[in-house]
Design a protein around this motif. Sequence first.
Motif, PDB file in Angstrom:
ATOM      1  N   ARG A 196       0.818  -1.215   0.000  1.00 47.94           N
ATOM      2  CA  ARG A 196       0.000   0.000   0.000  1.00 47.94           C
ATOM      3  C   ARG A 196       0.853   1.267   0.000  1.00 47.94           C
ATOM      4  N   SER A 197       2.123   1.134   0.388  1.00 43.62           N
ATOM      5  CA  SER A 197       3.017   2.290   0.386  1.00 43.62           C
ATOM      6  C   SER A 197       3.612   2.573  -0.986  1.00 43.62           C
ATOM      7  N   VAL A 198       3.560   1.598  -1.880  1.00 40.51           N
ATOM      8  CA  VAL A 198       4.211   1.747  -3.187  1.00 40.51           C
ATOM      9  C   VAL A 198       3.678   2.949  -3.962  1.00 40.51           C
ATOM     10  N   PRO A 199       2.351   3.111  -4.145  1.00 41.36           N
ATOM     11  CA  PRO A 199       1.888   4.274  -4.915  1.00 41.36           C
ATOM     12  C   PRO A 199       2.209   5.607  -4.255  1.00 41.36           C
ATOM     13  N   ILE A 200       2.251   5.640  -2.934  1.00 41.39           N
ATOM     14  CA  ILE A 200       2.616   6.881  -2.240  1.00 41.39           C
ATOM     15  C   ILE A 200       4.052   7.257  -2.571  1.00 41.39           C
ATOM     16  N   VAL A 201       4.941   6.271  -2.509  1.00 36.77           N
ATOM     17  CA  VAL A 201       6.351   6.531  -2.810  1.00 36.77           C
ATOM     18  C   VAL A 201       6.535   6.862  -4.284  1.00 36.77           C
ATOM     19  N   GLU A 202       5.798   6.179  -5.151  1.00 32.74           N
ATOM     20  CA  GLU A 202       5.895   6.482  -6.586  1.00 32.74           C
ATOM     21  C   GLU A 202       5.518   7.934  -6.871  1.00 32.74           C
ATOM     22  N   GLU A 203       4.503   8.440  -6.192  1.00 37.58           N
ATOM     23  CA  GLU A 203       4.119   9.846  -6.366  1.00 37.58           C
ATOM     24  C   GLU A 203       5.241  10.784  -5.918  1.00 37.58           C
ATOM     25  N   LEU A 204       5.907  10.425  -4.827  1.00 38.83           N
ATOM     26  CA  LEU A 204       7.009  11.257  -4.346  1.00 38.83           C
ATOM     27  C   LEU A 204       8.178  11.245  -5.324  1.00 38.83           C
ATOM     28  N   VAL A 205       8.454  10.092  -5.911  1.00 36.25           N
ATOM     29  CA  VAL A 205       9.538   9.994  -6.893  1.00 36.25           C
ATOM     30  C   VAL A 205       9.288  10.956  -8.055  1.00 36.25           C
ATOM     31  N   VAL A 206       8.042  11.011  -8.523  1.00 36.08           N
ATOM     32  CA  VAL A 206       7.693  11.944  -9.599  1.00 36.08           C
ATOM     33  C   VAL A 206       7.828  13.385  -9.109  1.00 36.08           C
ATOM     34  N   LYS A 207       7.340  13.645  -7.923  1.00 35.87           N
ATOM     35  CA  LYS A 207       7.421  14.998  -7.352  1.00 35.87           C
ATOM     36  C   LYS A 207       8.866  15.484  -7.286  1.00 35.87           C
ATOM     37  N   TYR A 208       9.790  14.571  -6.969  1.00 35.53           N
ATOM     38  CA  TYR A 208      11.192  14.948  -6.817  1.00 35.53           C
ATOM     39  C   TYR A 208      11.981  14.822  -8.120  1.00 35.53           C
ATOM     40  N   GLY A 209      11.272  14.599  -9.225  1.00 32.45           N
ATOM     41  CA  GLY A 209      11.903  14.614 -10.538  1.00 32.45           C
ATOM     42  C   GLY A 209      12.818  13.443 -10.814  1.00 32.45           C
ATOM     43  N   ALA A 210      12.528  12.281 -10.211  1.00 34.14           N
ATOM     44  CA  ALA A 210      13.432  11.136 -10.341  1.00 34.14           C
ATOM     45  C   ALA A 210      12.784   9.941 -11.024  1.00 34.14           C
ATOM     46  N   GLU A 211      11.661  10.165 -11.723  1.00 29.20           N
ATOM     47  CA  GLU A 211      10.972   9.022 -12.322  1.00 29.20           C
ATOM     48  C   GLU A 211      11.811   8.324 -13.393  1.00 29.20           C
ATOM     49  N   ARG A 212      12.714   9.039 -14.041  1.00 26.44           N
ATOM     50  CA  ARG A 212      13.565   8.408 -15.055  1.00 26.44           C
ATOM     51  C   ARG A 212      14.672   7.578 -14.417  1.00 26.44           C
ATOM     52  N   GLN A 213      15.137   7.994 -13.249  1.00 26.47           N
ATOM     53  CA  GLN A 213      16.214   7.258 -12.588  1.00 26.47           C
ATOM     54  C   GLN A 213      15.704   6.098 -11.740  1.00 26.47           C
ATOM     55  N   CYS A 214      14.468   6.181 -11.271  1.00 27.68           N
ATOM     56  CA  CYS A 214      13.932   5.141 -10.385  1.00 27.68           C
ATOM     57  C   CYS A 214      13.446   3.958 -11.220  1.00 27.68           C
ATOM     58  N   ARG A 215      14.129   2.834 -11.079  1.00 29.85           N
ATOM     59  CA  ARG A 215      13.766   1.649 -11.851  1.00 29.85           C
ATOM     60  C   ARG A 215      12.451   1.046 -11.351  1.00 29.85           C
ATOM     61  N   GLN A 216      12.294   0.965 -10.028  1.00 27.84           N
ATOM     62  CA  GLN A 216      11.065   0.388  -9.483  1.00 27.84           C
ATOM     63  C   GLN A 216      10.969   0.691  -7.992  1.00 27.84           C
ATOM     64  N   VAL A 217       9.727   0.829  -7.522  1.00 27.30           N
ATOM     65  CA  VAL A 217       9.449   0.876  -6.085  1.00 27.30           C
ATOM     66  C   VAL A 217       8.890  -0.484  -5.697  1.00 27.30           C
ATOM     67  N   ARG A 218       9.555  -1.147  -4.782  1.00 27.41           N
ATOM     68  CA  ARG A 218       9.210  -2.512  -4.396  1.00 27.41           C
ATOM     69  C   ARG A 218       8.775  -2.564  -2.936  1.00 27.41           C
ATOM     70  N   ALA A 219       7.966  -3.557  -2.607  1.00 26.33           N
ATOM     71  CA  ALA A 219       7.537  -3.768  -1.223  1.00 26.33           C
ATOM     72  C   ALA A 219       8.038  -5.115  -0.730  1.00 26.33           C
ATOM     73  N   ALA A 220       8.634  -5.107   0.458  1.00 26.28           N
ATOM     74  CA  ALA A 220       9.066  -6.358   1.088  1.00 26.28           C
ATOM     75  C   ALA A 220       7.897  -7.104   1.712  1.00 26.28           C
ATOM     76  N   ASP A 221       6.721  -6.470   1.699  1.00 21.11           N
ATOM     77  CA  ASP A 221       5.478  -7.058   2.219  1.00 21.11           C
ATOM     78  C   ASP A 221       5.589  -7.385   3.709  1.00 21.11           C
ATOM     79  N   ILE A 222       6.057  -6.402   4.458  1.00 20.64           N
ATOM     80  CA  ILE A 222       6.152  -6.529   5.916  1.00 20.64           C
ATOM     81  C   ILE A 222       5.562  -5.275   6.551  1.00 20.64           C
ATOM     82  N   PRO A 223       4.795  -5.421   7.630  1.00 17.62           N
ATOM     83  CA  PRO A 223       4.330  -4.227   8.345  1.00 17.62           C
ATOM     84  C   PRO A 223       5.516  -3.485   8.966  1.00 17.62           C
ATOM     85  N   VAL A 224       5.388  -2.189   9.105  1.00 18.40           N
ATOM     86  CA  VAL A 224       6.459  -1.401   9.715  1.00 18.40           C
ATOM     87  C   VAL A 224       6.809  -1.940  11.098  1.00 18.40           C
TER      88      VAL A 224
END
Length: 246
Positions: free
Chosen positions: A119-147
């Motif tokens: 559930r955190s993946v789309p939030i982080v993906e939005e931040l990557v775009v906001k910070y202008g790094a969508e071309r450098q970021c290959r993927q946002v992955r989840a380890a599937d563990i609660p904090v």
Amino acid sequence: MDIAVINPNSSAAMTARIAQSISRYKAPATHLRVLRVETAPISIQGHFDEAACLPGLLDAVTQQERLGVDGIVVACFDDPGVGACREIATGPVIGICEAAVVFAKTVAANFSIVTTLPRSVPIVEELVVKYGAERQCRQVRAADIPVISLEEDPDRARKAVRSEIEKAIAQDRCEAIILGCAGMSDLAEELTRTCGRPVIDGCVAGLKMIEGIVGAGIVTSKAGAFDYPIGRELVGSGAGRGCVPA
């Protein structure tokens, strides 16, 4: 210089781990305050938790501003409320996602991010775009563990994070890894040694960025977007309610 690192959740264990992980990286002249927001959720896992942490976070920033802090790190990878914190603070404020992205873009042509839950993946993906790094970021992955598992079942959590990093290296062919949770702060050194890639902890990145900005004598611009709030005296009590040290 005085720097406050504020964990906007209420976990004492996570805050202590952040303090231990970053303290050895601070400059000798830096006085470090590592705090948590006692009135916030125990972990921040989604939009609701982000919203729930904000009153206590803004109150903590108001308190630190009145105590004369030189700069602030918001130690949650969702970078909650950073814009609002910048309106309150005179000195610079950085979120750990933004800091980590800046570091990764500096040392590698591309990177992947390993966070906790899907559930955190789309939030982080939005931040990557906001910070202008969508071309450098290959993927946002989840380890599937609660904090909270980073505290309650650290061995399982470490294995899950390591496994996802190995997949990122093999499948994404990334040159660096960003750890997408402040609770992973203590894993960065070991994973850098074993994975053959820079593994970046946003808490350390945030601390070093703020030290550099403060050391250069730069403060937050009040010429527009980050000007002090209208009716600033109404923003937080400044008493630091629920804001406690590590």
